[in-house]
Design a protein around this motif. Structure first.
Motif, PDB file in Angstrom:
ATOM      1  N   UNK A  35      20.488  84.898  -6.865  1.00  0.00           N
ATOM      2  CA  UNK A  35      19.041  84.734  -6.928  1.00  0.00           C
ATOM      3  C   UNK A  35      18.420  85.817  -6.061  1.00  0.00           C
ATOM      4  N   UNK A  37      14.615  86.915  -3.913  1.00  0.00           N
ATOM      5  CA  UNK A  37      13.318  86.452  -3.441  1.00  0.00           C
ATOM      6  C   UNK A  37      12.586  87.652  -2.865  1.00  0.00           C
ATOM      7  N   UNK A  40       8.040  86.443   0.526  1.00  0.00           N
ATOM      8  CA  UNK A  40       6.989  85.439   0.437  1.00  0.00           C
ATOM      9  C   UNK A  40       6.798  84.834  -0.935  1.00  0.00           C
ATOM     10  N   UNK A  41       7.657  85.200  -1.872  1.00  0.00           N
ATOM     11  CA  UNK A  41       7.458  84.719  -3.243  1.00  0.00           C
ATOM     12  C   UNK A  41       8.566  83.755  -3.667  1.00  0.00           C
ATOM     13  N   UNK A  42       8.582  83.448  -4.956  1.00  0.00           N
ATOM     14  CA  UNK A  42       9.502  82.429  -5.432  1.00  0.00           C
ATOM     15  C   UNK A  42      10.931  82.932  -5.476  1.00  0.00           C
ATOM     16  N   UNK A  43      11.840  82.002  -5.529  1.00  0.00           N
ATOM     17  CA  UNK A  43      13.264  82.305  -5.660  1.00  0.00           C
ATOM     18  C   UNK A  43      13.547  82.467  -7.155  1.00  0.00           C
TER      19      UNK A  43
ATOM     20  N   UNK B  88      10.610  73.967  -1.940  1.00  0.00           N
ATOM     21  CA  UNK B  88      10.729  74.371  -3.339  1.00  0.00           C
ATOM     22  C   UNK B  88      11.255  73.212  -4.176  1.00  0.00           C
ATOM     23  N   UNK B 103      13.204  77.749 -10.056  1.00  0.00           N
ATOM     24  CA  UNK B 103      12.462  77.351  -8.872  1.00  0.00           C
ATOM     25  C   UNK B 103      10.956  77.439  -9.094  1.00  0.00           C
ATOM     26  N   UNK B 104      10.239  76.526  -8.475  1.00  0.00           N
ATOM     27  CA  UNK B 104       8.802  76.660  -8.369  1.00  0.00           C
ATOM     28  C   UNK B 104       8.456  77.713  -7.328  1.00  0.00           C
ATOM     29  N   UNK B 105       7.147  77.998  -7.207  1.00  0.00           N
ATOM     30  CA  UNK B 105       6.726  79.056  -6.285  1.00  0.00           C
ATOM     31  C   UNK B 105       6.847  78.639  -4.825  1.00  0.00           C
ATOM     32  N   UNK B 106       6.985  77.351  -4.597  1.00  0.00           N
ATOM     33  CA  UNK B 106       7.115  76.851  -3.242  1.00  0.00           C
ATOM     34  C   UNK B 106       5.772  76.515  -2.609  1.00  0.00           C
ATOM     35  N   UNK B 108       4.206  76.415   1.191  1.00  0.00           N
ATOM     36  CA  UNK B 108       4.440  76.781   2.590  1.00  0.00           C
ATOM     37  C   UNK B 108       3.697  75.788   3.471  1.00  0.00           C
TER      38      UNK B 108
END
Lengths: 119, 113
Positions: A35, A37, A40-43, B88, B103-106, B108
């Motif tokens: 994966x 990343x 600061x963004x999505x996985x 996430x 995965x979602x964007x999460x 924070x």
């Protein structure tokens, strides 16, 4: 406790250079993943690997990417000609992969990541 | 392709307040997992939900899986500073326990003491 290990922790490279990121999954795990990343963004899913072949890959995983398990323990991700937009944290993960009816969840165990910076 | 959306993107709370993050999938999921990523760290598995309408609790954390298996939520009661990080959700559409996790964007989470 068993863990996934990744090397290097940080790699700085020039655009167009080849990079190999290495991972040692947990020893009794069957499925392996990469994966990435972006800061600061999505996985984002890149690729999954089982029984010495790719089982699934994303549209990000184009011809410049390849994976292999050369010696039964290491799992590598090669980026043939790096681009600026390849700068990201790359996570390796492994999973035991049992059936849904078992108590195993198919959870992913992530390594600490390899930060790739392309200049 | 399958998309997993997560809201809110950021949440700032005072210590002791509750926190909820929501996850929605564009397709029906076979299972959904939740991960926590501490600042500078890697995602760490929290839980998996499999059954429609399932609710699971881990101390102050409550996880729900929607009846249609397309949405999920994580609720933290009385947040603590140790709860800081990115949460996430990650869903599997296939019927296996080893397929791609999207995965979602999460979300924070920042907790102010």
């Amino acid at each position: 406790e068993p863990e996934v290990t990744q090397t290097p922790s940080h790699q700085v490279t020039q655009m167009g250079q080849e990079v190999i990121l290495r991972c040692v999954p947990i020893s009794n795990h069957l499925y392996f993943y990469w994966y990435r990343q972006i800061l600061g963004q999505k996985v984002e899913f890149l690729v999954s690997f089982y029984n010495n072949e790719i089982s699934e890959k994303s549209e990000i995983f184009d011809d410049q990417f390849s994976v292999e398990r050369p010696d039964g323990s290491n799992f590598t991700l090669k980026i043939r000609s790096t681009k600026l937009e390849d700068s990201a944290m790359y996570f390796c993960a492994s999973s035991e992969a049992r059936g849904l009816s078992s108590r195993r969840t198919g959870e992913l165990f992530f390594g600490e990541g390899s930060r790739l910076t392309v200049l | 392709g399958q998309q997993v959306m997560q809201i809110p993107q950021y949440q700032h709370v005072q210590e002791g307040e509750d926190f909820t993050t929501y996850c929605n999938s564009s397709t029906t999921l076979s299972n959904i997992q939740w991960y926590k990523q501490r600042p500078g760290g890697h995602p760490v598995f929290l839980i998996q939900l499999v059954k429609s309408g399932e609710v699971k609790k881990q101390k102050r954390l409550t996880f729900q899986f929607g009846e249609a298996k397309k949405n999920s939520s994580l609720h933290i009661t009385a947040t603590q500073t140790t709860d800081v990080g990115t949460y996430f959700c990650a869903g599997r559409a296939g019927g296996t326990s080893y397929g791609k996790l999207t995965f979602g964007q999460g979300t924070i989470l920042t907790v102010h003491p």
